[in-house]
Design a protein around this motif. Structure first.
Motif, PDB file in Angstrom:
ATOM      1  N   SER A  85      38.893  34.014  39.687  1.00 49.99           N
ATOM      2  CA  SER A  85      38.075  34.781  40.639  1.00 49.99           C
ATOM      3  C   SER A  85      38.859  35.955  41.221  1.00 49.99           C
ATOM      4  O   SER A  85      38.880  36.182  42.429  1.00 49.99           O
ATOM      5  N   LEU A  86      39.496  36.695  40.351  1.00 52.11           N
ATOM      6  CA  LEU A  86      40.343  37.797  40.800  1.00 52.11           C
ATOM      7  C   LEU A  86      39.523  38.890  41.465  1.00 52.11           C
ATOM      8  O   LEU A  86      38.369  39.147  41.080  1.00 52.11           O
ATOM      9  N   LYS A  87      40.148  39.523  42.443  1.00 52.32           N
ATOM     10  CA  LYS A  87      39.529  40.586  43.216  1.00 52.32           C
ATOM     11  C   LYS A  87      40.384  41.850  43.117  1.00 52.32           C
ATOM     12  O   LYS A  87      41.587  41.758  42.871  1.00 52.32           O
ATOM     13  N   PRO A  88      39.793  43.007  43.338  1.00 54.23           N
ATOM     14  CA  PRO A  88      40.603  44.239  43.310  1.00 54.23           C
ATOM     15  C   PRO A  88      41.793  44.188  44.267  1.00 54.23           C
ATOM     16  O   PRO A  88      42.854  44.755  43.953  1.00 54.23           O
ATOM     17  N   GLU A  89      41.665  43.510  45.375  1.00 55.88           N
ATOM     18  CA  GLU A  89      42.772  43.419  46.323  1.00 55.88           C
ATOM     19  C   GLU A  89      43.908  42.525  45.839  1.00 55.88           C
ATOM     20  O   GLU A  89      44.957  42.450  46.482  1.00 55.88           O
ATOM     21  N   ASP A  90      43.728  41.861  44.711  1.00 56.19           N
ATOM     22  CA  ASP A  90      44.825  41.094  44.100  1.00 56.19           C
ATOM     23  C   ASP A  90      45.733  41.992  43.252  1.00 56.19           C
ATOM     24  O   ASP A  90      46.765  41.534  42.761  1.00 56.19           O
ATOM     25  N   THR A  91      45.339  43.236  43.064  1.00 53.51           N
ATOM     26  CA  THR A  91      46.141  44.171  42.285  1.00 53.51           C
ATOM     27  C   THR A  91      47.517  44.349  42.908  1.00 53.51           C
ATOM     28  O   THR A  91      47.634  44.693  44.088  1.00 53.51           O
ATOM     29  N   ALA A  92      48.554  44.106  42.115  1.00 49.38           N
ATOM     30  CA  ALA A  92      49.928  44.174  42.610  1.00 49.38           C
ATOM     31  C   ALA A  92      50.881  43.892  41.462  1.00 49.38           C
ATOM     32  O   ALA A  92      50.455  43.461  40.384  1.00 49.38           O
ATOM     33  N   VAL A  93      52.153  44.111  41.728  1.00 51.64           N
ATOM     34  CA  VAL A  93      53.195  43.602  40.842  1.00 51.64           C
ATOM     35  C   VAL A  93      53.524  42.193  41.326  1.00 51.64           C
ATOM     36  O   VAL A  93      53.787  41.987  42.515  1.00 51.64           O
ATOM     37  N   TYR A  94      53.503  41.243  40.410  1.00 47.48           N
ATOM     38  CA  TYR A  94      53.750  39.849  40.748  1.00 47.48           C
ATOM     39  C   TYR A  94      55.158  39.456  40.297  1.00 47.48           C
ATOM     40  O   TYR A  94      55.547  39.721  39.155  1.00 47.48           O
ATOM     41  N   TYR A  95      55.874  38.824  41.208  1.00 50.09           N
ATOM     42  CA  TYR A  95      57.250  38.413  40.968  1.00 50.09           C
ATOM     43  C   TYR A  95      57.379  36.908  41.107  1.00 50.09           C
ATOM     44  O   TYR A  95      56.771  36.311  42.003  1.00 50.09           O
TER      45      TYR A  95
END
Length: 124
Positions: A85-95
């Motif tokens: 259920s990904l949302k545009p606000e989940d956009t990021a670099v994930y570490y």
């Protein structure tokens, strides 16, 4: 030393799913609690999820609780982040990060070792 390499990022539509992986090498993987963090452009890095050494304890930020699941496979020296259920606000670099105490990850956002990150972009 622990080396961490993330993979699995990419471009996905709003409501889609991705599974991130973090491969670890170096010291005994099962000694470490593992966590996922993310950093969006212009924002500070934030905690996403953490798991203790044997997978018996997990922690999530309120923003991802119920949508993301962290897991680990100590036989494969890997930790995963299933993102639904990904949302545009989940956009990021994930570490991904490793440290000896899971509390350091979710309470102090502190890790001893960090990967280079993988980009996740959710389009609306």
């Amino acid at each position: 030393q622990v080396q961490l390499v993330e993979s699995g990022g990419g471009l996905v539509q709003d409501g889609g799913s991705l599974r991130l992986s973090c491969a670890a090498s170096g010291r005994t993987f099962s000694n470490y609690a593992m966590g996922w963090f993310r950093q969006a452009p212009g924002k500070e890095r934030e905690f996403v999820a953490a798991i203790n050494w044997n997978g018996g304890s997990t922690h999530y930020s309120d923003s991802v609780k119920g949508r993301f699941t962290i897991s680990r496979d100590n036989a494969k020296n890997a930790v995963y982040l299933q993102m639904n259920s990904l949302k545009p606000e989940d956009t990021a670099v994930y570490y991904c990060a490793a440290t000896l105490t899971v509390r350091d990850l979710y309470y102090r956002s502190r890790g001893d070792y960090w990967g280079q990150g993988t980009q996740v972009t959710v389009s609306s």
